[in-house]
Design a protein around this motif. Structure first.
Motif, PDB file in Angstrom:
ATOM      1  N   THR A  10      -1.725  12.071   9.911  1.00 57.54           N
ATOM      2  CA  THR A  10      -1.611  12.671   8.594  1.00 57.54           C
ATOM      3  C   THR A  10      -2.613  13.648   8.277  1.00 57.54           C
ATOM      4  O   THR A  10      -3.838  13.436   8.498  1.00 57.54           O
ATOM      5  CB  THR A  10      -1.634  11.659   7.561  1.00 57.54           C
ATOM      6  OG1 THR A  10      -2.464  11.150   7.292  1.00 57.54           O
ATOM      7  CG2 THR A  10      -0.402  10.410   7.860  1.00 57.54           C
ATOM      8  N   ILE A  11      -2.461  14.811   7.552  1.00 57.87           N
ATOM      9  CA  ILE A  11      -3.226  15.853   7.122  1.00 57.87           C
ATOM     10  C   ILE A  11      -2.898  16.222   5.820  1.00 57.87           C
ATOM     11  O   ILE A  11      -1.870  16.616   5.460  1.00 57.87           O
ATOM     12  CB  ILE A  11      -2.930  17.134   8.270  1.00 57.87           C
ATOM     13  CG1 ILE A  11      -3.193  16.729   9.619  1.00 57.87           C
ATOM     14  CG2 ILE A  11      -4.007  18.175   7.712  1.00 57.87           C
ATOM     15  CD1 ILE A  11      -2.814  17.941  10.588  1.00 57.87           C
ATOM     16  N   GLU A  12      -3.948  16.251   4.963  1.00 58.08           N
ATOM     17  CA  GLU A  12      -3.996  16.385   3.571  1.00 58.08           C
ATOM     18  C   GLU A  12      -5.209  16.755   2.924  1.00 58.08           C
ATOM     19  O   GLU A  12      -6.220  16.830   3.598  1.00 58.08           O
ATOM     20  CB  GLU A  12      -3.875  14.757   2.764  1.00 58.08           C
ATOM     21  CG  GLU A  12      -2.558  14.022   3.247  1.00 58.08           C
ATOM     22  CD  GLU A  12      -2.697  12.703   2.579  1.00 58.08           C
ATOM     23  OE1 GLU A  12      -2.258  12.777   1.568  1.00 58.08           O
ATOM     24  OE2 GLU A  12      -3.231  11.782   3.264  1.00 58.08           O
ATOM     25  N   ASP A  13      -5.028  17.657   1.868  1.00 60.45           N
ATOM     26  CA  ASP A  13      -6.346  18.266   1.186  1.00 60.45           C
ATOM     27  C   ASP A  13      -7.091  17.019   0.496  1.00 60.45           C
ATOM     28  O   ASP A  13      -8.322  17.037   0.397  1.00 60.45           O
ATOM     29  CB  ASP A  13      -5.878  19.207  -0.011  1.00 60.45           C
ATOM     30  CG  ASP A  13      -5.560  20.562   0.695  1.00 60.45           C
ATOM     31  OD1 ASP A  13      -6.141  20.851   1.873  1.00 60.45           O
ATOM     32  OD2 ASP A  13      -4.929  21.463  -0.081  1.00 60.45           O
ATOM     33  N   ALA A  14      -6.291  16.174  -0.297  1.00 61.61           N
ATOM     34  CA  ALA A  14      -7.039  14.842  -0.411  1.00 61.61           C
ATOM     35  C   ALA A  14      -6.089  13.748  -0.261  1.00 61.61           C
ATOM     36  O   ALA A  14      -4.839  13.944  -0.767  1.00 61.61           O
ATOM     37  CB  ALA A  14      -7.110  15.036  -2.113  1.00 61.61           C
ATOM     38  N   ALA A  15      -6.683  12.703   0.454  1.00 54.19           N
ATOM     39  CA  ALA A  15      -5.841  11.563   0.987  1.00 54.19           C
ATOM     40  C   ALA A  15      -5.220  11.020  -0.019  1.00 54.19           C
ATOM     41  O   ALA A  15      -5.865  10.422  -0.920  1.00 54.19           O
ATOM     42  CB  ALA A  15      -6.610  10.806   1.678  1.00 54.19           C
ATOM     43  N   GLU A  16      -3.843  10.997  -0.187  1.00 54.50           N
ATOM     44  CA  GLU A  16      -3.053  10.249  -1.062  1.00 54.50           C
ATOM     45  C   GLU A  16      -2.029   9.444  -0.414  1.00 54.50           C
ATOM     46  O   GLU A  16      -1.193   8.839  -1.166  1.00 54.50           O
ATOM     47  CB  GLU A  16      -2.730  11.181  -2.149  1.00 54.50           C
ATOM     48  CG  GLU A  16      -1.963  12.405  -1.817  1.00 54.50           C
ATOM     49  CD  GLU A  16      -1.822  13.409  -2.793  1.00 54.50           C
ATOM     50  OE1 GLU A  16      -2.537  13.284  -3.657  1.00 54.50           O
ATOM     51  OE2 GLU A  16      -0.875  14.372  -2.611  1.00 54.50           O
ATOM     52  N   LEU A  17      -1.490  10.080   0.800  1.00 58.78           N
ATOM     53  CA  LEU A  17      -0.195   9.366   1.402  1.00 58.78           C
ATOM     54  C   LEU A  17      -0.475   7.746   1.718  1.00 58.78           C
ATOM     55  O   LEU A  17      -1.597   7.520   1.945  1.00 58.78           O
ATOM     56  CB  LEU A  17       0.062  10.042   2.730  1.00 58.78           C
ATOM     57  CG  LEU A  17       0.558  11.339   2.684  1.00 58.78           C
ATOM     58  CD1 LEU A  17       0.622  12.227   3.999  1.00 58.78           C
ATOM     59  CD2 LEU A  17       1.991  11.620   1.993  1.00 58.78           C
ATOM     60  N   GLN A  18       0.482   7.067   1.560  1.00 59.82           N
ATOM     61  CA  GLN A  18       0.571   5.645   1.628  1.00 59.82           C
ATOM     62  C   GLN A  18       1.299   5.107   2.682  1.00 59.82           C
ATOM     63  O   GLN A  18       2.297   4.254   2.628  1.00 59.82           O
ATOM     64  CB  GLN A  18       0.679   4.687   0.618  1.00 59.82           C
ATOM     65  CG  GLN A  18      -0.277   5.218  -0.630  1.00 59.82           C
ATOM     66  CD  GLN A  18       0.153   4.773  -2.339  1.00 59.82           C
ATOM     67  OE1 GLN A  18       1.248   4.840  -2.602  1.00 59.82           O
ATOM     68  NE2 GLN A  18      -0.687   3.881  -2.759  1.00 59.82           N
TER      69      GLN A  18
END
Length: 467
Positions: A266-274
């Motif tokens: 997973t790749i995110e600007d601000a980690a929020e995926l669950q």
């Protein structure tokens, strides 16, 4: 540096408030709980807060891993201090003092109680004197306030420092997150003219499931079974929608269909995926440091992820030239990848994706970009937020291919405002099958996924939500 100045600086994690700030804040800070002017209990609270800072001092500097121990120690110290307090206090007053001091020293001051409220989905601070919340899809003005701009900035600095971010006049905008994954955006003067702005989009402590979306009418059982089959069959899915429409929630639920034996990056600007899988590698971009160096962009992470042997790549949101690398990943053996972007319709999503590819500066012809999009993206989910605050999937659209210079689409499920007339409430609306069977249905057979013809019965009303 004195203890009081260190507690007021907001730089170290889990820092408290200054003594002066505490004295100024007694009148306004906790109006949300219905309190009036400074009374005897507030005076005791301020006095206890000063004594706590004197007694614990540098102990308030701990890393996040030790936060539970710090919380316990702060509460034990508060109980000891209250036991020595000569002012008579009721049990309710003692509990109130402990809660307010802990919120100020370890939490987020006047908005801590709002963050604990499970009925609130978003907290919006428009300067120190105005705080709105979103509750059940509607905006409400609450009476909680910060003391002043300096108090609000201390809370913002505390949030940012915990995740290694910073915000100041040189970098007046920041994306961050709370320890529970809630998304945070802050913007400070001189960009914010009426005082610092803080927006926190809360994440439920218990992630939503497909069953929850069925109960809310976000999608139907037919559509849910179709999406499960598409994800297990390794289709590349693009989730499109406006701000606050629920794209990340849908992405989380789609990721729940990924088989457990697959490696997901997973790749995110601000980690929020669950994500609920067992083999998940989480990557987060990094802004520049105080010297303007050290930037790690989403595009850098997408490129690097290709060397990490992923079965699937999940990008929290693609918003720039990373779109080109994401499309190339989808076209080079990473089938079943998922991402989101901002757009109003499936067709608009393709146009925006094309624009973002052009941002890479490769000077590619439009037909080459559209060929790449048509080859990479299999399906688009359009999520919309309605005026009453409800969020629903309005289109499930297949990307068929190219016809001349145009990417062709066909809708598999479409939102029908009259489809909910048989449901409780009568006008909830819902998804209806268009009667079209997707062209990739036969390709799913190699992954053991079979889509029955009855799933695409046109004109059939959606199943009522489960209770």
């Amino acid at each position: 540096m004195s203890l009081s100045s260190r507690l007021g600086g907001g730089t170290p994690p889990n820092s408290g408030n200054t003594n002066q700030g505490a004295e100024r804040g007694g009148t306004e800070r906790y109006r949300a709980a219905g309190r009036g002017p400074v009374d005897q209990v507030n005076e005791v609270r301020l006095r206890i807060q000063r004594r706590l800072a004197d007694e614990l001092g540098p102990t308030l500097y701990v890393n996040a891993a030790a936060s539970d121990d710090l919380d316990t120690r702060v509460r034990e110290t508060l109980n000891d201090l209250l036991a020595k307090e000569e002012t008579p206090l009721s049990g309710t007053d003692r509990a109130r003092i402990i809660r307010e001091v802990v919120d100020e020293v370890l939490g987020h001051g006047p908005i801590e109680s709002l963050l604990r409220d499970q009925s609130i989905s978003e907290v919006m601070v428009n300067g120190p004197r105005q705080i709105y919340v979103e509750r059940f899809g509607r905006l409400e003005l609450v009476t909680a306030e910060f003391d002043d701009e300096a108090h609000l900035r201390r809370i913002i600095d505390r949030i940012c420092s915990r995740v290694g971010r910073r915000v100041d006049e040189a970098s007046p905008m920041v994306d961050a997150r709370l320890p529970d994954g809630s998304r945070v955006n802050a913007i400070v003067p001189p960009i914010a003219l009426d005082g610092s702005s803080l927006t926190i989009r809360k994440f439920s402590s218990v992630p939503l499931t497909v069953g929850d979306l069925l109960n809310y009418g976000t999608l139907t059982r037919q559509a849910a079974e179709f999406l499960e089959g598409a994800v297990k069959g390794r289709r590349n899915v693009l989730v499109s929608g406006g701000t606050g429409s629920g794209k990340t929630t849908i992405l989380n639920i789609l990721s729940g269909f990924i088989p457990l034996d697959e490696r997901v990056v997973t790749i995110e600007d601000a980690a929020e995926l669950q994500l609920g899988g067992e083999h998940v590698v989480r990557l987060e971009s990094r802004p520049p440091n105080s010297e303007g160096r050290g930037t790690i962009t989403t595009r850098d992470l997408v490129r690097n992820s290709l060397r990490m042997r992923p079965d699937r790549i999940v990008v929290g949101e693609v918003r720039d030239a990373a779109a080109l690398d994401m499309l190339q990943a989808m076209n080079t053996g990473h089938d079943g990848s998922l991402t989101t972007l901002h757009a109003n319709t499936p067709r608009d999503a393709l146009a925006r994706l094309e624009t973002m590819v052009l941002m890479a500066g490769m000077d590619l012809p439009a037909k080459a970009i559209r060929d790449q999009i048509a080859s990479a993206v299999d399906m688009i989910l359009q999520v919309s937020r309605f005026k009453d605050g409800t969020r629903k999937i309005t289109y499930i659209t297949e990307v068929v291919g190219m016809e001349s210079d145009v990417v062709t689409l066909q809708d598999i499920f479409v939102y029908d405002a009259t489809a909910g007339s048989e449901l409780p409430g009568g006008s909830a609306g819902g998804l209806r099958s268009t009667g079209i069977r997707p062209q990739f249905a036969d390709d799913l057979q190699m992954y053991g996924v079979s889509l029955p013809p009855s799933m695409f019965t046109g004109g059939r009303r959606p199943d009522p939500p489960r209770r």
